[in-house]
Design a protein around this motif. Structure first.
Motif, PDB file in Angstrom:
ATOM      1  N   LEU A   1       0.828  -1.197   0.000  1.00 54.63           N
ATOM      2  CA  LEU A   1       0.000   0.000   0.000  1.00 54.63           C
ATOM      3  C   LEU A   1       0.868   1.255   0.000  1.00 54.63           C
ATOM      4  CD1 LEU A   1      -2.783   1.408   0.319  1.00 54.63           C
ATOM      5  CD2 LEU A   1      -2.508   1.129   2.804  1.00 54.63           C
ATOM      6  N   GLY A   2       1.867   1.281   0.876  1.00 49.80           N
ATOM      7  CA  GLY A   2       2.723   2.464   0.979  1.00 49.80           C
ATOM      8  C   GLY A   2       3.571   2.693  -0.254  1.00 49.80           C
ATOM      9  N   LEU A   3       4.171   1.616  -0.775  1.00 48.74           N
ATOM     10  CA  LEU A   3       5.032   1.755  -1.945  1.00 48.74           C
ATOM     11  C   LEU A   3       4.243   2.175  -3.182  1.00 48.74           C
ATOM     12  CD1 LEU A   3       7.374  -1.346  -1.470  1.00 48.74           C
ATOM     13  CD2 LEU A   3       7.998   1.067  -1.211  1.00 48.74           C
ATOM     14  N   ALA A   4       3.062   1.596  -3.370  1.00 44.97           N
ATOM     15  CA  ALA A   4       2.240   1.952  -4.529  1.00 44.97           C
ATOM     16  C   ALA A   4       1.801   3.415  -4.453  1.00 44.97           C
ATOM     17  CB  ALA A   4       1.026   1.039  -4.621  1.00 44.97           C
ATOM     18  N   SER A   5       1.426   3.860  -3.268  1.00 44.96           N
ATOM     19  CA  SER A   5       0.991   5.257  -3.109  1.00 44.96           C
ATOM     20  C   SER A   5       2.145   6.219  -3.336  1.00 44.96           C
ATOM     21  CB  SER A   5       0.405   5.471  -1.715  1.00 44.96           C
ATOM     22  OG  SER A   5      -0.701   4.607  -1.491  1.00 44.96           O
ATOM     23  N   ALA A   6       3.330   5.881  -2.792  1.00 47.46           N
ATOM     24  CA  ALA A   6       4.498   6.750  -2.959  1.00 47.46           C
ATOM     25  C   ALA A   6       4.932   6.795  -4.424  1.00 47.46           C
ATOM     26  CB  ALA A   6       5.651   6.264  -2.084  1.00 47.46           C
ATOM     27  N   ALA A   7       4.933   5.635  -5.079  1.00 50.99           N
ATOM     28  CA  ALA A   7       5.319   5.593  -6.489  1.00 50.99           C
ATOM     29  C   ALA A   7       4.383   6.440  -7.344  1.00 50.99           C
ATOM     30  CB  ALA A   7       5.335   4.149  -6.988  1.00 50.99           C
ATOM     31  N   THR A   8       3.097   6.340  -7.075  1.00 54.08           N
ATOM     32  CA  THR A   8       2.131   7.139  -7.820  1.00 54.08           C
ATOM     33  C   THR A   8       2.365   8.625  -7.597  1.00 54.08           C
ATOM     34  OG1 THR A   8       0.495   5.377  -7.605  1.00 54.08           O
ATOM     35  CG2 THR A   8      -0.316   7.548  -8.225  1.00 54.08           C
ATOM     36  N   ALA A   9       2.636   8.988  -6.351  1.00 51.45           N
ATOM     37  CA  ALA A   9       2.873  10.400  -6.036  1.00 51.45           C
ATOM     38  C   ALA A   9       4.081  10.935  -6.788  1.00 51.45           C
ATOM     39  CB  ALA A   9       3.057  10.578  -4.529  1.00 51.45           C
ATOM     40  N   LEU A  10       5.176  10.180  -6.754  1.00 52.34           N
ATOM     41  CA  LEU A  10       6.403  10.642  -7.414  1.00 52.34           C
ATOM     42  C   LEU A  10       6.254  10.636  -8.933  1.00 52.34           C
ATOM     43  CD1 LEU A  10       9.104   8.905  -5.178  1.00 52.34           C
ATOM     44  CD2 LEU A  10       8.402  11.303  -5.170  1.00 52.34           C
ATOM     45  N   GLY A  11       5.606   9.596  -9.471  1.00 51.13           N
ATOM     46  CA  GLY A  11       5.402   9.537 -10.914  1.00 51.13           C
ATOM     47  C   GLY A  11       4.550  10.690 -11.414  1.00 51.13           C
ATOM     48  N   ALA A  12       3.464  10.963 -10.700  1.00 53.59           N
ATOM     49  CA  ALA A  12       2.582  12.067 -11.101  1.00 53.59           C
ATOM     50  C   ALA A  12       3.306  13.408 -11.005  1.00 53.59           C
ATOM     51  CB  ALA A  12       1.334  12.075 -10.220  1.00 53.59           C
ATOM     52  N   ALA A  13       4.109  13.574  -9.944  1.00 53.33           N
ATOM     53  CA  ALA A  13       4.842  14.824  -9.768  1.00 53.33           C
ATOM     54  C   ALA A  13       5.852  15.030 -10.898  1.00 53.33           C
ATOM     55  CB  ALA A  13       5.558  14.829  -8.419  1.00 53.33           C
ATOM     56  N   HIS A  14       6.546  13.944 -11.284  1.00 57.65           N
ATOM     57  CA  HIS A  14       7.528  14.061 -12.353  1.00 57.65           C
ATOM     58  C   HIS A  14       6.852  14.356 -13.690  1.00 57.65           C
ATOM     59  CE1 HIS A  14      11.685  13.732 -13.488  1.00 57.65           C
ATOM     60  NE2 HIS A  14      11.402  12.908 -14.478  1.00 57.65           N
ATOM     61  N   LEU A  15       5.662  13.760 -13.881  1.00 57.92           N
ATOM     62  CA  LEU A  15       4.907  14.025 -15.101  1.00 57.92           C
ATOM     63  C   LEU A  15       4.512  15.495 -15.188  1.00 57.92           C
ATOM     64  CD1 LEU A  15       3.355  13.214 -17.646  1.00 57.92           C
ATOM     65  CD2 LEU A  15       1.442  12.536 -16.162  1.00 57.92           C
ATOM     66  N   VAL A  16       3.989  16.027 -14.102  1.00 61.32           N
ATOM     67  CA  VAL A  16       3.564  17.429 -14.095  1.00 61.32           C
ATOM     68  C   VAL A  16       4.767  18.353 -14.290  1.00 61.32           C
ATOM     69  CG1 VAL A  16       2.550  19.255 -12.675  1.00 61.32           C
ATOM     70  CG2 VAL A  16       1.501  16.984 -12.729  1.00 61.32           C
ATOM     71  N   ALA A  17       5.895  18.007 -13.659  1.00 62.67           N
ATOM     72  CA  ALA A  17       7.103  18.824 -13.845  1.00 62.67           C
ATOM     73  C   ALA A  17       7.492  18.884 -15.318  1.00 62.67           C
ATOM     74  CB  ALA A  17       8.250  18.258 -13.011  1.00 62.67           C
ATOM     75  N   GLY A  18       7.361  17.750 -16.002  1.00 62.11           N
ATOM     76  CA  GLY A  18       7.656  17.727 -17.428  1.00 62.11           C
ATOM     77  C   GLY A  18       6.644  18.517 -18.233  1.00 62.11           C
ATOM     78  N   LEU A  19       5.361  18.394 -17.868  1.00 57.51           N
ATOM     79  CA  LEU A  19       4.309  19.090 -18.601  1.00 57.51           C
ATOM     80  C   LEU A  19       4.455  20.612 -18.527  1.00 57.51           C
ATOM     81  CD1 LEU A  19       1.212  16.904 -17.649  1.00 57.51           C
ATOM     82  CD2 LEU A  19       2.196  17.164 -19.938  1.00 57.51           C
ATOM     83  N   VAL A  20       4.892  21.105 -17.368  1.00 54.28           N
ATOM     84  CA  VAL A  20       5.023  22.556 -17.223  1.00 54.28           C
ATOM     85  C   VAL A  20       6.427  23.032 -17.582  1.00 54.28           C
ATOM     86  CG1 VAL A  20       3.225  22.671 -15.467  1.00 54.28           C
ATOM     87  CG2 VAL A  20       5.616  22.392 -14.756  1.00 54.28           C
TER      88      VAL A  20
END
Length: 511
Positions: A9-28
């Motif tokens: 549960l913790g690893l999946a949530s953390a991975a999603t958070a970091l992946g989404a953050a990196h995606l948004v950083a790239g988008l902007v």
């Protein structure tokens, strides 16, 4: 089972958070605002000097990769602990995500050249992580909470299977988001921009490397360091991706007239080609943080002359695209040495990792006060008025490269046959030159080595000597004499604050 479920549960949530953050950083278009990058960069700035030295000494140019791996392990450990606690107390998970978002946002907003939008990746990542936490927890526990029903939902096969599948989907989505964010980080644009740049022609070419500059000894460092092998030490956790067509350089401060150049204008200037050896101040005695290359660039003295230097200016502050600053003595770029804004390295446009599209090269000075990569700003000022990045951290203001010599072959700890053994290596005293190299065995008399043909005083020189060795454990030591007749000191000193001193020695077993 409950601990394993909490970890997932913790690893999946953390991975999603970091992946989404990196995606948004790239988008902007703000790759440096990705939480891992922002926090890692802040760590580089604030960790104690001794820890940086240990990292460089231990891992060399892989120090940043090691930092990312350590951060990943730390985040993974925290995620497991938080995930386990969140099975019974979901508020722990949500609060942890908020805290991590705050840390990421603060780190991003306090970086040089930060903008308000740099907080968005961390905030978006926290929201994505919280949604993942909520959905996965619901898949595992259903409507019931632990202790409310007779059946423990964690042990229910259906709930467990739905939970594992959901976690796998979250990891997959995180991976796709991370890769997409990396693609959008403009690395591909920088690669394409570099491909469009041609190595300038019609430059004031350097003479061919003398045939005698290479001694042909097996195991010795080549005279010209291939770009792929050239050391890289800087503060950039993620390599800045600068587009040549968008690049510009501002020259200002204590000048008569401010100048601004774009890449096309820089390439249209009279350019020179020179062989110059660069060295890092963190290089230990016998270390490898040094390399020699053939550079093409625009002379700095000419450019600053057009701007009109105030006679009171003593420091040229160069700023990188990522905000790093270095302070070079004005005298070192106006005294006739081949200081330049380099655009090519060893016959090709600058590699992205080495400063594409433009970097500084100043012979005779350690890189931390002269070799700014991805340079975008030059300001004439004084040493009293401004302390650049490394000066604020205690390193010396003035940093001429110290005379050094190194044994390349045999390697330390090697076995050698009795009789004559060839000892060889390189020596350097940039902008002064090397006039002699000597070797001795077991504290015996010094014997003069053969020197390769000198290219210029701004490059290292190879050397070799054949010495008779008897059976036993032997210590071989080397020292150099510079072009002014000064002998390399035997007194050992650490790199901090202005470069290591001492004489390199190796131990070999003669059989």
């Amino acid at each position: 089972m409950r601990n394993r479920a909490g970890a997932w549960l913790g690893l999946a949530s953390a991975a999603t958070a970091l992946g989404a953050a990196h995606l948004v950083a790239g988008l902007v278009g703000r790759a440096e605002a990705s939480p891992i990058v922002a926090v890692g960069s802040a760590s580089i700035d604030f960790v104690p000097r001794w820890l940086k030295d240990v990292a460089i000494d231990t891992f060399g140019t892989a120090d940043k990769l090691v930092l990312v791996l350590v951060m990943t392990v730390v985040v993974g450990g925290l995620a497991i602990a938080v995930g386990t606690a969140s099975l019974r107390r979901p508020r722990v998970g949500y609060a942890s995500l908020v805290l991590l978002a705050a840390i990421g946002a603060v780190a991003a907003l306090t970086r040089p050249n930060a903008e308000p939008i740099d907080a968005l990746p961390a905030v978006t990542g926290a929201v994505a992580g919280a949604v993942t936490l909520k959905l996965l927890r619901r898949r595992l526990l259903g409507a019931a909470e632990p202790g409310e029903g007779a059946m423990d939902p964690v042990s229910d096969p259906v709930s467990r299977r739905r939970f594992l599948v959901g976690g796998a989907v979250a990891f997959g989505a995180a991976a796709v988001a991370g890769v997409t964010g990396q693609f959008l980080s403009r690395r591909s644009e920088a690669v394409a921009s570099r491909a469009r740049v041609s190595v300038p022609t019609g430059v004031a070419a350097a003479p061919p490397v003398p045939s005698g500059a290479e001694l042909g000894v097996e195991g010795i460092t080549p005279f010209i360091t291939p770009n792929a092998d050239f050391y890289r030490i800087d503060t950039a956790l993620i390599v800045p991706t600068v587009i040549a067509e968008e690049w510009s350089l501002r020259v200002h401060g204590m000048v008569e007239r401010e100048l601004t150049l774009d890449f096309e204008a820089l390439m249209a200037r009279p350019l020179i080609e020179r062989d110059v050896t660069l060295a890092c101040v963190s290089n230990e005695i016998g270390g490898g943080l040094i390399g020699n290359a053939r550079w093409i660039g625009a002379p700095l003295a000419d450019l600053l002359g057009e701007a009109g230097i105030d006679p009171a200016a003593t420091q040229l502050v160069s700023t990188s695209d990522d905000g790093f600053t270095a302070g070079t003595p004005v005298s070192a770029v106006t005294d006739g040495r081949d200081a330049m804004l380099a655009v090519a390295m060893n016959g090709e446009p600058l590699p992205i990792e080495h400063g594409f599209p433009v970097r500084m090269v100043v012979p005779g000075l350690y890189g931390y006060v002269s070799a700014t990569k991805w340079v975008v700003d030059l300001e004439l000022t004084t040493f009293d008025a401004f302390d650049p990045y490394w000066i604020r951290r205690g390193w010396a203001e003035q940093a001429p490269i110290k005379t050094q010599s190194r044994i390349d072959t045999p390697a330390n700890g090697a076995d050698a046959p009795t009789g004559e053994v060839v000892i060889a290596g390189v020596a350097w005293a940039q902008h002064v030159g090397i006039s002699r190299v000597e070797v001795r065995v077991d504290e015996g008399p010094w014997a003069e080595a053969d020197l390769a043909t000198e290219d210029t005083i701004d490059t290292w020189r190879q050397w070799r000597i054949a010495v008779p060795l008897e059976v036993g454990n032997r210590t071989v030591q080397v020292r150099a004499t510079d072009g002014d007749g000064a002998v390399q000191t035997a007194q050992r000193a650490e790199p901090f604050p202005d470069g290591a001193t001492g004489q390199h020695s190796i131990a070999i077993q003669v059989t």
